[in-house]
Scaffold this motif. Structure first.
Motif, PDB file in Angstrom:
ATOM      1  N   UNK A 125       3.090  -4.665  15.345  1.00  0.00           N
ATOM      2  CA  UNK A 125       1.962  -4.131  14.568  1.00  0.00           C
ATOM      3  C   UNK A 125       1.935  -2.375  14.626  1.00  0.00           C
ATOM      4  N   UNK A 126       2.291  -1.651  15.696  1.00  0.00           N
ATOM      5  CA  UNK A 126       2.051  -0.241  15.750  1.00  0.00           C
ATOM      6  C   UNK A 126       3.361   0.066  14.468  1.00  0.00           C
ATOM      7  N   UNK A 127       4.754  -0.733  14.778  1.00  0.00           N
ATOM      8  CA  UNK A 127       5.725  -0.378  13.670  1.00  0.00           C
ATOM      9  C   UNK A 127       5.406  -0.470  12.093  1.00  0.00           C
ATOM     10  N   UNK A 128       4.807  -1.826  12.031  1.00  0.00           N
ATOM     11  CA  UNK A 128       4.382  -1.717  10.652  1.00  0.00           C
ATOM     12  C   UNK A 128       3.358  -1.004  10.098  1.00  0.00           C
ATOM     13  N   UNK A 129       2.484  -0.524  10.909  1.00  0.00           N
ATOM     14  CA  UNK A 129       1.361   0.311  10.555  1.00  0.00           C
ATOM     15  C   UNK A 129       1.902   1.748  10.389  1.00  0.00           C
ATOM     16  N   UNK A 130       2.688   2.086  11.237  1.00  0.00           N
ATOM     17  CA  UNK A 130       3.376   3.443  11.251  1.00  0.00           C
ATOM     18  C   UNK A 130       4.053   3.559   9.687  1.00  0.00           C
ATOM     19  N   UNK A 131       4.982   2.505   9.552  1.00  0.00           N
ATOM     20  CA  UNK A 131       5.823   2.629   8.264  1.00  0.00           C
ATOM     21  C   UNK A 131       4.838   2.564   7.127  1.00  0.00           C
ATOM     22  N   UNK A 132       3.888   1.798   7.031  1.00  0.00           N
ATOM     23  CA  UNK A 132       3.143   1.696   5.799  1.00  0.00           C
ATOM     24  C   UNK A 132       2.190   2.905   5.552  1.00  0.00           C
ATOM     25  N   UNK A 133       1.809   3.520   6.756  1.00  0.00           N
ATOM     26  CA  UNK A 133       1.225   4.854   6.274  1.00  0.00           C
ATOM     27  C   UNK A 133       1.920   6.113   6.263  1.00  0.00           C
ATOM     28  N   UNK A 134       3.069   6.036   6.824  1.00  0.00           N
ATOM     29  CA  UNK A 134       4.026   7.182   6.477  1.00  0.00           C
ATOM     30  C   UNK A 134       4.374   7.046   5.103  1.00  0.00           C
ATOM     31  N   UNK A 135       4.701   5.898   4.618  1.00  0.00           N
ATOM     32  CA  UNK A 135       5.135   5.784   3.068  1.00  0.00           C
ATOM     33  C   UNK A 135       4.182   6.436   2.023  1.00  0.00           C
ATOM     34  N   UNK A 136       3.097   6.463   2.308  1.00  0.00           N
ATOM     35  CA  UNK A 136       2.001   7.154   1.521  1.00  0.00           C
ATOM     36  C   UNK A 136       2.081   8.596   1.372  1.00  0.00           C
ATOM     37  N   UNK A 137       2.873   9.344   2.237  1.00  0.00           N
ATOM     38  CA  UNK A 137       2.952  10.708   2.071  1.00  0.00           C
ATOM     39  C   UNK A 137       4.093  11.010   0.895  1.00  0.00           C
ATOM     40  N   UNK A 138       3.760  12.356   0.471  1.00  0.00           N
ATOM     41  CA  UNK A 138       4.828  12.452  -0.611  1.00  0.00           C
ATOM     42  C   UNK A 138       6.307  12.733  -0.385  1.00  0.00           C
TER      43      UNK A 138
END
Length: 227
Positions: free
Chosen positions: A77-90
Motif C-alpha cells: 500500500x505504501x509503495x503504490x501510494x508513493x509511486x502514484x503520488x510521485x508520478x503527479x510531479x512534473x
C-alpha cells in the motif's frame, strides 16, 4: 500529436539507465526507518499512525492465519501510494501506469491466495465455483463462468490501476496544452482552463490514493475468501 501524448508512459532512459528503476526505488527513500529513541519525529509518528490504522481497517475481518499478510500488503500500500503520488510531479515517470508492473504485483499475490485456499480449505475454495442450489443443467456453465471470473481477477486489478492513472495523466496533459495554447489569444479562457486543471489535479491526487487503497483492499478480500 497522440504519439507525443503517450510518450510520457514510455520508460525514459538517462545515460542508458532506465528511470523506472529510480522511480520504483524513490518512494522507499521518503520513508525513514523508526529510530530507537523514546521520542520520534512527526514524520515517523505519522507513518506509524497511518500503518496501524490501515492494518487495523484492512485485516480486522480476516482470520488470524490471514493476518500474517499484513507484512506484505501494508508495504505494498505504501509503495503504490508513493509511486502514484510521485508520478503527479512534473518531469517524473509513473511506473504504475505500466500494465506489466501492475500485473507483476497482482498475479503472484492472487495466485498465492488461491494456493493457500486450496491447501488449507480445498472444499470451501472449490465450493466458490458453484453456488449452492444451482439447477443441474446450469452446473457446467456456472463452473466455467466462475472459473473465468476467478482467473481474470488479477487482470482486473492491473487494468483498473493502469487505466485510472493513464486517463488522469492524459487529461492533465491535454488541459495543460489547451491552457498554453489559449493564453496568447484569450486570457479569460486560459484562466478558466487553468482553474479546471487545478481541480483535475486535486481529483487525480484523490484517485491516486483511492486506487492504491482499492488495489490492496481487493487483494485482502481475495485473501479473506481463502483463509
Amino acid at each position: 500529436m497522440m504519439t507525443n501524448l503517450f510518450d510520457q508512459f514510455a520508460s525514459p532512459t538517462f545515460f542508458g539507465v532506465h528511470l523506472i528503476i529510480v522511480a520504483t526505488l524513490a518512494p522507499w527513500l521518503l520513508f525513514p526507518s523508526p529510530s530507537n529513541q523514546w521520542i520520534s519525529n512527526r514524520l515517523v509518528t505519522s507513518q506509524s499512525w497511518f500503518l496501524k490504522s490501515f492494518t487495523k481497517q484492512i485485516f480486522s475481518p480476516i482470520s488470524l492465519r490471514g493476518q500474517k499478510w499484513a507484512m506484505i500488503l501494508s508495504p505494498l500500500m505504501v509503495f503504490l501510494l508513493g509511486m502514484n503520488l510521485l508520478g503527479l510531479l512534473p518531469y517524473t515517470f509513473t511506473p504504475t501506469t505500466q500494465l506489466s508492473l501492475n500485473l507483476g504485483l497482482a498475479i503472484p499475490l492472487w495466485l498465492a491466495t488461491i494456493i493457500i485456499g486450496l491447501r488449507n480449505q480445498p472444499t470451501a475454495s472449490l465450493a466458490h465455483l458453484l453456488p449452492e442450489g444451482t439447477p443441474t443443467p446450469l452446473i457446467p456453465i456456472l463452473i466455467v463462468i466462475e472459473t473465468i471470473s476467478l482467473i481474470i481477477r488479477p487482470l482486473a486489478l492491473g487494468v483498473r490501476l493502469t487505466a485510472n492513472l493513464t486517463a488522469g495523466h492524459l487529461l492533465i496533459q491535454l488541459i495543460s496544452l489547451a491552457t498554453v495554447n489559449l493564453l496568447p489569444s484569450s486570457i479569460m479562457l486560459a484562466s478558466l482552463t487553468f482553474s479546471t486543471l487545478i481541480l483535475l489535479t486535486l481529483l487525480e491526487i484523490a484517485v491516486a490514493m483511492i486506487q492504491a487503497y482499492v488495489y490492496v483492499l481487493l487483494l485482502s478480500l481475495y485473501l479473506q475468501e481463502n483463509t
